[in-house]
Scaffold this motif. Structure first.
Motif, PDB file in Angstrom:
ATOM      1  N   ALA A   1      45.532  89.477  62.285  1.00  0.00           N
ATOM      2  CA  ALA A   1      46.262  88.352  62.869  1.00  0.00           C
ATOM      3  C   ALA A   1      47.310  87.855  61.893  1.00  0.00           C
ATOM      4  O   ALA A   1      47.237  88.101  60.684  1.00  0.00           O
ATOM      5  N   ASP A   2      48.301  87.139  62.405  1.00  0.00           N
ATOM      6  CA  ASP A   2      49.295  86.502  61.551  1.00  0.00           C
ATOM      7  C   ASP A   2      48.578  85.498  60.644  1.00  0.00           C
ATOM      8  O   ASP A   2      47.796  84.674  61.102  1.00  0.00           O
ATOM      9  N   GLN A   3      48.859  85.567  59.346  1.00  0.00           N
ATOM     10  CA  GLN A   3      48.172  84.714  58.379  1.00  0.00           C
ATOM     11  C   GLN A   3      48.659  83.264  58.414  1.00  0.00           C
ATOM     12  O   GLN A   3      47.959  82.367  57.932  1.00  0.00           O
ATOM     13  N   ALA A   4      49.849  83.034  58.965  1.00  0.00           N
ATOM     14  CA  ALA A   4      50.405  81.682  58.980  1.00  0.00           C
ATOM     15  C   ALA A   4      49.464  80.731  59.710  1.00  0.00           C
ATOM     16  O   ALA A   4      48.987  81.005  60.817  1.00  0.00           O
ATOM     17  N   GLY A   5      49.164  79.619  59.075  1.00  0.00           N
ATOM     18  CA  GLY A   5      48.315  78.606  59.687  1.00  0.00           C
ATOM     19  C   GLY A   5      46.838  78.807  59.463  1.00  0.00           C
ATOM     20  O   GLY A   5      46.029  77.949  59.849  1.00  0.00           O
ATOM     21  N   LEU A   6      46.446  79.930  58.837  1.00  0.00           N
ATOM     22  CA  LEU A   6      45.032  80.178  58.584  1.00  0.00           C
ATOM     23  C   LEU A   6      44.624  79.594  57.239  1.00  0.00           C
ATOM     24  O   LEU A   6      45.391  79.619  56.276  1.00  0.00           O
ATOM     25  N   GLY A   7      43.408  79.080  57.161  1.00  0.00           N
ATOM     26  CA  GLY A   7      42.873  78.580  55.910  1.00  0.00           C
ATOM     27  C   GLY A   7      42.370  79.707  55.038  1.00  0.00           C
ATOM     28  O   GLY A   7      42.392  80.884  55.435  1.00  0.00           O
ATOM     29  N   ALA A   8      41.882  79.366  53.837  1.00  0.00           N
ATOM     30  CA  ALA A   8      41.442  80.382  52.885  1.00  0.00           C
ATOM     31  C   ALA A   8      40.317  81.240  53.453  1.00  0.00           C
ATOM     32  O   ALA A   8      40.354  82.477  53.372  1.00  0.00           O
ATOM     33  N   ARG A   9      39.293  80.620  54.041  1.00  0.00           N
ATOM     34  CA  ARG A   9      38.174  81.388  54.586  1.00  0.00           C
ATOM     35  C   ARG A   9      38.622  82.260  55.745  1.00  0.00           C
ATOM     36  O   ARG A   9      38.219  83.427  55.852  1.00  0.00           O
ATOM     37  N   GLN A  10      39.462  81.719  56.621  1.00  0.00           N
ATOM     38  CA  GLN A  10      39.951  82.491  57.760  1.00  0.00           C
ATOM     39  C   GLN A  10      40.798  83.675  57.316  1.00  0.00           C
ATOM     40  O   GLN A  10      40.742  84.754  57.914  1.00  0.00           O
ATOM     41  N   ARG A  11      41.584  83.481  56.269  1.00  0.00           N
ATOM     42  CA  ARG A  11      42.399  84.587  55.758  1.00  0.00           C
ATOM     43  C   ARG A  11      41.514  85.698  55.197  1.00  0.00           C
ATOM     44  O   ARG A  11      41.788  86.878  55.409  1.00  0.00           O
ATOM     45  N   ARG A  12      40.469  85.325  54.477  1.00  0.00           N
ATOM     46  CA  ARG A  12      39.566  86.338  53.946  1.00  0.00           C
ATOM     47  C   ARG A  12      38.914  87.117  55.078  1.00  0.00           C
ATOM     48  O   ARG A  12      38.821  88.351  55.025  1.00  0.00           O
ATOM     49  N   GLU A  13      38.439  86.415  56.101  1.00  0.00           N
ATOM     50  CA  GLU A  13      37.800  87.084  57.235  1.00  0.00           C
ATOM     51  C   GLU A  13      38.798  87.976  57.981  1.00  0.00           C
ATOM     52  O   GLU A  13      38.445  89.063  58.447  1.00  0.00           O
ATOM     53  N   ASN A  14      40.032  87.511  58.095  1.00  0.00           N
ATOM     54  CA  ASN A  14      41.067  88.264  58.796  1.00  0.00           C
ATOM     55  C   ASN A  14      41.386  89.578  58.087  1.00  0.00           C
ATOM     56  O   ASN A  14      41.685  90.590  58.733  1.00  0.00           O
ATOM     57  N   LEU A  15      41.316  89.579  56.753  1.00  0.00           N
ATOM     58  CA  LEU A  15      41.769  90.725  55.975  1.00  0.00           C
ATOM     59  C   LEU A  15      40.655  91.627  55.465  1.00  0.00           C
ATOM     60  O   LEU A  15      40.926  92.754  55.044  1.00  0.00           O
ATOM     61  N   THR A  16      39.418  91.158  55.513  1.00  0.00           N
ATOM     62  CA  THR A  16      38.324  91.954  54.949  1.00  0.00           C
ATOM     63  C   THR A  16      38.272  93.353  55.571  1.00  0.00           C
ATOM     64  O   THR A  16      38.159  93.508  56.784  1.00  0.00           O
TER      65      THR A  16
END
Length: 249
Positions: free
Chosen positions: A157-172
């Protein structure tokens, strides 16, 4: 061809400084100074994601630096890659004191952009800045090259607007080293993951995981090898960490 025309237009047509708006100059002296590397230092997001290597940034992500990065990334101001690459090179060189130790190349591994982002923007910002940085390093006598060995193996997903935890989950698990990546990085003393910006550190941490999983760097399972580091053009002011110096005797 599209990149070539964009760069040519930026060189021959009247422009204003993308950092502050000064007329008829690509980057004014003041904004260039902001990217000189004079403010370079180690950075660490809080919280620090697991697996994030040592990261160095050339400048604080604010004011003119922010404007220049956005102009290059989002508005296709491709000639700005030169000054941004010089800043990145300063961060890479500063990391050399941390233990490159020995002969070998410095290999810059840019964090990849999603294909849809490359199509929309018309270029891959991190790769373009990495190429400019490698050129600057070679002119300074540092054997450097770019190895775009990382690729996305699933949609994110687009990383814009995601918090730190959400970014980690998005990219793992999203990044992987392409087949034959070990050949491209062979002989490296340092592998430096590079990007234009660090915020939460999730992207660089995932890139580091992929590089370690492919056995490209030193570690208990793979034995001696390249040292893994990271460098970016800019980071938020509160990410910079003061280096503790030993007291004078």
């Amino acid at each position: 061809m599209r990149d070539a025309w964009q760069e040519l237009a930026g060189l021959v047509l009247p422009v204003d400084c993308a950092g502050c708006g000064a007329v008829r100059v690509l980057v004014c002296a003041e904004c260039r100074d902001a990217l000189s590397g004079a403010g370079e230092g180690p950075v660490r997001p809080s919280p620090r994601p697991a697996g994030l290597p040592v990261v160095r940034a050339a400048a604080v992500y604010e004011g003119a630096v922010r404007s220049l990065l956005l102009a290059h990334k989002e508005r296709g101001a491709l000639p700005l890659a030169g000054v941004l690459g010089a800043a990145l090179a300063a961060a890479v060189r500063a990391g050399g004191a941390g233990g490159a130790g020995g002969a070998g190349d410095v290999v810059l591994v840019p964090v990849p952009s999603a294909r849809r982002q490359v199509r929309v923007r018309g270029h891959d910002p991190a790769r373009r800045i990495a190429r400019a940085a490698a050129g600057r390093l070679r002119r300074a006598g540092v054997p450097a090259r770019v190895a775009p060995v990382l690729g996305l193996r699933r949609a994110v997903a687009d990383q814009a607007g995601l918090g730190a935890r959400q970014r980690r989950e998005n990219l793992t698990g999203a990044l992987a080293v392409r087949r034959g990546g070990w050949r491209v990085t062979a002989g490296a003393a340092r592998i430096v993951l590079v990007d234009d910006l660090i915020t939460t550190g999730a992207t660089l941490a995932e890139a580091a995981r992929a590089v370690r999983a492919a056995g490209l760097v030193a570690g208990p399972e793979v034995g001696p090898g390249a040292v893994l580091q990271a460098a970016v053009v800019a980071a938020p002011a509160d990410s910079f960490r003061r280096i503790e110096r030993a007291p004078r005797l």
